[in-house]
Write a protein that holds these residues in place. Structure first.
Motif, PDB file in Angstrom:
ATOM      1  N   LYS A  78       0.818  -1.212   0.000  1.00  0.00           N
ATOM      2  CA  LYS A  78       0.000   0.000   0.000  1.00  0.00           C
ATOM      3  C   LYS A  78       0.856   1.268   0.000  1.00  0.00           C
ATOM      4  O   LYS A  78       0.507   2.264  -0.637  1.00  0.00           O
ATOM      5  N   TYR A  80       3.817   1.693  -1.332  1.00  0.00           N
ATOM      6  CA  TYR A  80       4.370   1.896  -2.669  1.00  0.00           C
ATOM      7  C   TYR A  80       3.287   2.301  -3.663  1.00  0.00           C
ATOM      8  O   TYR A  80       3.525   3.127  -4.552  1.00  0.00           O
ATOM      9  N   ASP A  81       2.097   1.750  -3.520  1.00  0.00           N
ATOM     10  CA  ASP A  81       0.995   2.133  -4.399  1.00  0.00           C
ATOM     11  C   ASP A  81       0.637   3.597  -4.194  1.00  0.00           C
ATOM     12  O   ASP A  81       0.446   4.349  -5.164  1.00  0.00           O
ATOM     13  N   HIS A  82       0.563   4.014  -2.930  1.00  0.00           N
ATOM     14  CA  HIS A  82       0.267   5.423  -2.648  1.00  0.00           C
ATOM     15  C   HIS A  82       1.408   6.320  -3.097  1.00  0.00           C
ATOM     16  O   HIS A  82       1.183   7.461  -3.535  1.00  0.00           O
ATOM     17  N   PHE A  84       3.481   5.940  -5.700  1.00  0.00           N
ATOM     18  CA  PHE A  84       3.539   6.126  -7.154  1.00  0.00           C
ATOM     19  C   PHE A  84       2.265   6.734  -7.737  1.00  0.00           C
ATOM     20  O   PHE A  84       2.308   7.316  -8.822  1.00  0.00           O
ATOM     21  N   THR A  85       1.155   6.604  -7.048  1.00  0.00           N
ATOM     22  CA  THR A  85      -0.109   7.047  -7.635  1.00  0.00           C
ATOM     23  C   THR A  85      -0.797   8.161  -6.864  1.00  0.00           C
ATOM     24  O   THR A  85      -1.543   8.952  -7.474  1.00  0.00           O
ATOM     25  N   GLY A  86      -0.586   8.270  -5.565  1.00  0.00           N
ATOM     26  CA  GLY A  86      -1.346   9.229  -4.785  1.00  0.00           C
ATOM     27  C   GLY A  86      -0.542  10.223  -3.997  1.00  0.00           C
ATOM     28  O   GLY A  86      -1.082  10.906  -3.118  1.00  0.00           O
ATOM     29  N   TYR A  87       0.748  10.346  -4.263  1.00  0.00           N
ATOM     30  CA  TYR A  87       1.607  11.281  -3.522  1.00  0.00           C
ATOM     31  C   TYR A  87       2.130  12.311  -4.514  1.00  0.00           C
ATOM     32  O   TYR A  87       3.063  12.058  -5.268  1.00  0.00           O
ATOM     33  N   PRO A  88       1.541  13.502  -4.541  1.00  0.00           N
ATOM     34  CA  PRO A  88       1.868  14.467  -5.604  1.00  0.00           C
ATOM     35  C   PRO A  88       3.293  14.983  -5.569  1.00  0.00           C
ATOM     36  O   PRO A  88       3.807  15.454  -6.598  1.00  0.00           O
ATOM     37  N   TRP A  91       6.800  12.571  -7.875  1.00  0.00           N
ATOM     38  CA  TRP A  91       7.339  12.696  -9.229  1.00  0.00           C
ATOM     39  C   TRP A  91       8.089  14.012  -9.445  1.00  0.00           C
ATOM     40  O   TRP A  91       9.119  14.025 -10.136  1.00  0.00           O
TER      41      TRP A  91
END
Length: 314
Positions: A78, A80-82, A84-88, A91
């Motif tokens: 969870k 790692y999922d957050h 790459f996808t939910g932590y602005p 990136w």
């Protein structure tokens, strides 16, 4: 002449050379074992406690949710999922780290090589230039960040005072400008380090190679790129490794400027903010640290593979 009487026995010397005894393996005393145990055991224990212990602990905690006080709960992937996808902030931080690497590798390193070549040719006041350009290296990145604030501050900075504009530019507050200003400050420090490394490498180049190239009709440019630069391969490798390390561990300078926010996000800053900041999300911060570890290992493994291949070719 000496005569030998009847009945007397004379000792016949043994002319065969006795084989020398080969020393066997040395037997260590209890004191020797104690000294070796202390000299080897303490560094190994410190390495395990300060480096490998926290590393494996971070890998394990990256699959959990823990705030440092309550119970440790298994979270699986969870974090790692957050990440790459939910932590602005993730990136942009990755992009800034890559930009840091490109800026130091494509600007600071070649400029340091150029300065080393000019100083090696024996320009006037070369010792003064060498000392002046190397001086920023002895400063920490945090001090470089404070110097950048003194120069680039919007209201009291030296640069805006020199420009004298009625609408002073916010060099460190504008997200579109501050990353470039901080990179220039980091390059100022990194250039002197690269210059010293290449200058040491140029001093070790055999002058006979240059003379042979000149006799063959090679110009100064051809001699440098075809003769001198290939002999600097070990220095090139060292400079590349140092540049990667500097780009990945960058933290002090951006944290001194504005706590690594508002356009200066880096992976190391995000790790610190999540582990010891107000959020205290140790599991999520550990996942960020593992990503940074994997990126570092990618460069290290690539470097080791190239070095092993180079050794085999030799």
């Amino acid at each position: 002449m000496a005569t030998v009487k009847d009945g007397e026995r004379t000792a016949v010397p043994n002319l065969r050379a006795r084989p020398a005894r080969r020393p066997g393996p040395r037997r260590y005393t209890r004191r020797d074992r104690l000294v070796l145990g202390v000299l080897l055991g303490l560094p190994i224990l410190l390495d395990l406690a300060l480096i490998w212990g926290p590393t494996f602990a971070s890998v394990g905690l990256s699959f959990t949710t823990w705030d440092g006080i309550g119970d440790i709960r298994w979270a699986g992937l969870k974090n790692y999922d957050h990440l790459f996808t939910g932590y602005p902030q993730f990136w942009p931080a990755v992009r800034h780290n890559l930009l840091w690497l490109a800026f130091l590798g494509l600007l600071a390193a070649p400029f340091g090589l150029l300065l080393a070549v000019l100083i090696d040719r024996g320009v006037r006041f070369s010792r003064f230039y060498q000392s002046t350009l190397y001086m920023p290296v002895v400063l920490s990145l945090a001090v470089v960040g404070f110097i950048a604030q003194l120069i680039l501050s919007r209201d009291q900075g030296a640069l805006n005072a020199v420009l004298g504009s009625k609408n002073p530019t916010d060099w460190l507050g504008d997200p579109g400008l501050n990353i470039w200003m901080v990179l220039l400050a980091a390059c100022w420090r990194h250039t002197g380090y690269v210059m010293i490394l290449y200058l040491a490498g140029l001093k070790s180049v055999d002058p006979g190679l240059k003379e042979a190239a000149a006799l063959d009709g090679a110009s100064a440019r051809q001699t440098f790129f075809r003769v001198v630069l290939p002999t600097l391969r070990p220095v090139n490798v060292i400079v590349g490794v140092i540049t990667v390390i500097e780009s990945l561990r960058a933290f002090d300078i951006v944290y001194a400027v504005n706590n690594g926010r508002n356009g200066l996000e880096l992976l190391s800053v995000l790790v610190t903010d999540n582990i010891i900041g107000e959020a205290s999300r140790i599991g999520f911060g550990s996942a960020l640290a593992v990503v940074l570890l994997l990126v570092s290992l990618g460069f290290i493994v690539t470097y080791l593979v190239q070095e092993l291949r180079g050794e085999r070719r030799r």
